[in-house]
Design a protein around this motif. Sequence first.
Motif, PDB file in Angstrom:
ATOM      1  N   SER A  27     -39.568 -18.446  75.163  1.00 35.84           N
ATOM      2  CA  SER A  27     -39.955 -18.429  76.584  1.00 35.84           C
ATOM      3  C   SER A  27     -41.038 -17.400  76.887  1.00 35.84           C
ATOM      4  O   SER A  27     -41.067 -16.813  77.974  1.00 35.84           O
ATOM      5  CB  SER A  27     -38.738 -18.163  77.472  1.00 35.84           C
ATOM      6  OG  SER A  27     -37.786 -19.186  77.321  1.00 35.84           O
ATOM      7  N   THR A  28     -41.908 -17.163  75.911  1.00 33.21           N
ATOM      8  CA  THR A  28     -42.956 -16.153  76.044  1.00 33.21           C
ATOM      9  C   THR A  28     -44.234 -16.649  75.397  1.00 33.21           C
ATOM     10  O   THR A  28     -44.204 -17.203  74.301  1.00 33.21           O
ATOM     11  CB  THR A  28     -42.540 -14.837  75.345  1.00 33.21           C
ATOM     12  OG1 THR A  28     -41.302 -14.405  75.890  1.00 33.21           O
ATOM     13  CG2 THR A  28     -43.573 -13.759  75.509  1.00 33.21           C
ATOM     14  N   GLU A  29     -45.359 -16.457  76.080  1.00 31.40           N
ATOM     15  CA  GLU A  29     -46.654 -16.751  75.473  1.00 31.40           C
ATOM     16  C   GLU A  29     -47.723 -15.857  76.102  1.00 31.40           C
ATOM     17  O   GLU A  29     -47.867 -15.797  77.314  1.00 31.40           O
ATOM     18  CB  GLU A  29     -47.053 -18.218  75.665  1.00 31.40           C
ATOM     19  CG  GLU A  29     -48.369 -18.543  74.995  1.00 31.40           C
ATOM     20  CD  GLU A  29     -48.798 -19.992  75.136  1.00 31.40           C
ATOM     21  OE1 GLU A  29     -49.825 -20.352  74.558  1.00 31.40           O
ATOM     22  OE2 GLU A  29     -48.101 -20.763  75.840  1.00 31.40           O
ATOM     23  N   LEU A  55     -55.701  -9.801  77.794  1.00 30.98           N
ATOM     24  CA  LEU A  55     -54.344 -10.314  77.603  1.00 30.98           C
ATOM     25  C   LEU A  55     -54.019 -11.166  78.818  1.00 30.98           C
ATOM     26  O   LEU A  55     -54.172 -10.705  79.950  1.00 30.98           O
ATOM     27  CB  LEU A  55     -53.326  -9.173  77.517  1.00 30.98           C
ATOM     28  CG  LEU A  55     -53.408  -8.243  76.322  1.00 30.98           C
ATOM     29  CD1 LEU A  55     -52.424  -7.097  76.496  1.00 30.98           C
ATOM     30  CD2 LEU A  55     -53.118  -8.991  75.045  1.00 30.98           C
ATOM     31  N   VAL A  56     -53.576 -12.385  78.588  1.00 28.49           N
ATOM     32  CA  VAL A  56     -53.250 -13.304  79.681  1.00 28.49           C
ATOM     33  C   VAL A  56     -51.841 -13.835  79.454  1.00 28.49           C
ATOM     34  O   VAL A  56     -51.542 -14.373  78.387  1.00 28.49           O
ATOM     35  CB  VAL A  56     -54.256 -14.474  79.743  1.00 28.49           C
ATOM     36  CG1 VAL A  56     -53.872 -15.442  80.855  1.00 28.49           C
ATOM     37  CG2 VAL A  56     -55.667 -13.963  79.930  1.00 28.49           C
ATOM     38  N   CYS A  57     -50.978 -13.682  80.453  1.00 30.41           N
ATOM     39  CA  CYS A  57     -49.610 -14.185  80.369  1.00 30.41           C
ATOM     40  C   CYS A  57     -49.598 -15.671  80.700  1.00 30.41           C
ATOM     41  O   CYS A  57     -49.924 -16.065  81.820  1.00 30.41           O
ATOM     42  CB  CYS A  57     -48.710 -13.427  81.333  1.00 30.41           C
ATOM     43  SG  CYS A  57     -47.030 -14.074  81.385  1.00 30.41           S
ATOM     44  N   CYS A  81     -43.218  -5.391  80.528  1.00 32.05           N
ATOM     45  CA  CYS A  81     -42.605  -6.678  80.198  1.00 32.05           C
ATOM     46  C   CYS A  81     -41.116  -6.482  79.974  1.00 32.05           C
ATOM     47  O   CYS A  81     -40.646  -5.368  79.749  1.00 32.05           O
ATOM     48  CB  CYS A  81     -43.257  -7.292  78.963  1.00 32.05           C
ATOM     49  SG  CYS A  81     -43.114  -6.302  77.466  1.00 32.05           S
ATOM     50  N   CYS A  82     -40.383  -7.569  80.062  1.00 35.29           N
ATOM     51  CA  CYS A  82     -38.942  -7.544  79.853  1.00 35.29           C
ATOM     52  C   CYS A  82     -38.572  -8.539  78.768  1.00 35.29           C
ATOM     53  O   CYS A  82     -39.134  -9.630  78.701  1.00 35.29           O
ATOM     54  CB  CYS A  82     -38.198  -7.899  81.141  1.00 35.29           C
ATOM     55  SG  CYS A  82     -38.417  -6.681  82.439  1.00 35.29           S
ATOM     56  N   ALA A  89     -44.257 -10.095  71.521  1.00 40.69           N
ATOM     57  CA  ALA A  89     -45.561 -10.689  71.850  1.00 40.69           C
ATOM     58  C   ALA A  89     -46.614  -9.614  72.102  1.00 40.69           C
ATOM     59  O   ALA A  89     -47.751  -9.727  71.644  1.00 40.69           O
ATOM     60  CB  ALA A  89     -45.434 -11.614  73.061  1.00 40.69           C
ATOM     61  N   VAL A  90     -46.244  -8.560  72.833  1.00 39.67           N
ATOM     62  CA  VAL A  90     -47.188  -7.467  73.095  1.00 39.67           C
ATOM     63  C   VAL A  90     -47.594  -6.804  71.780  1.00 39.67           C
ATOM     64  O   VAL A  90     -48.775  -6.547  71.540  1.00 39.67           O
ATOM     65  CB  VAL A  90     -46.587  -6.432  74.080  1.00 39.67           C
ATOM     66  CG1 VAL A  90     -47.414  -5.152  74.109  1.00 39.67           C
ATOM     67  CG2 VAL A  90     -46.500  -7.024  75.472  1.00 39.67           C
TER      68      VAL A  90
END
Length: 110
Positions: A27-29, A55-57, A81-82, A89-90
């Motif tokens: 659930s992360t990109e 960086l683009v969420c 971020c959580c 990802a970071v």
Amino acid sequence: MFAVEEKHKRINDRIVETFERSVMGHSTELMVEAGTTGYKGTPCRKAGGRTYLALVCMEGDFHFEPVTSDDGEIFGIEIACCGDAALDAVMKALDFARDVINDQRCDVDD
């Protein structure tokens, strides 16, 4: 393995070759794009190198905010971020950006 796309950005009338990839997790990109012209032998703004990082969420629990002075001038960014997938990802995005910029930097003495 992940796909990397070559792109270009114009920074103060100089073209910077950049590379972009997607960093995905549960659930992360994040999309990360980075590049540099490398060292140019001078610290001055006009003749020195150019560097780009984005960086683009695309998905996930991320917060991006500019850091501003009392006058409202932006002089930095904050990223929060959580979740473990967001942390991963970071880390992967920053590793990719570091690798791209390091590969392109070309020391002046080389």
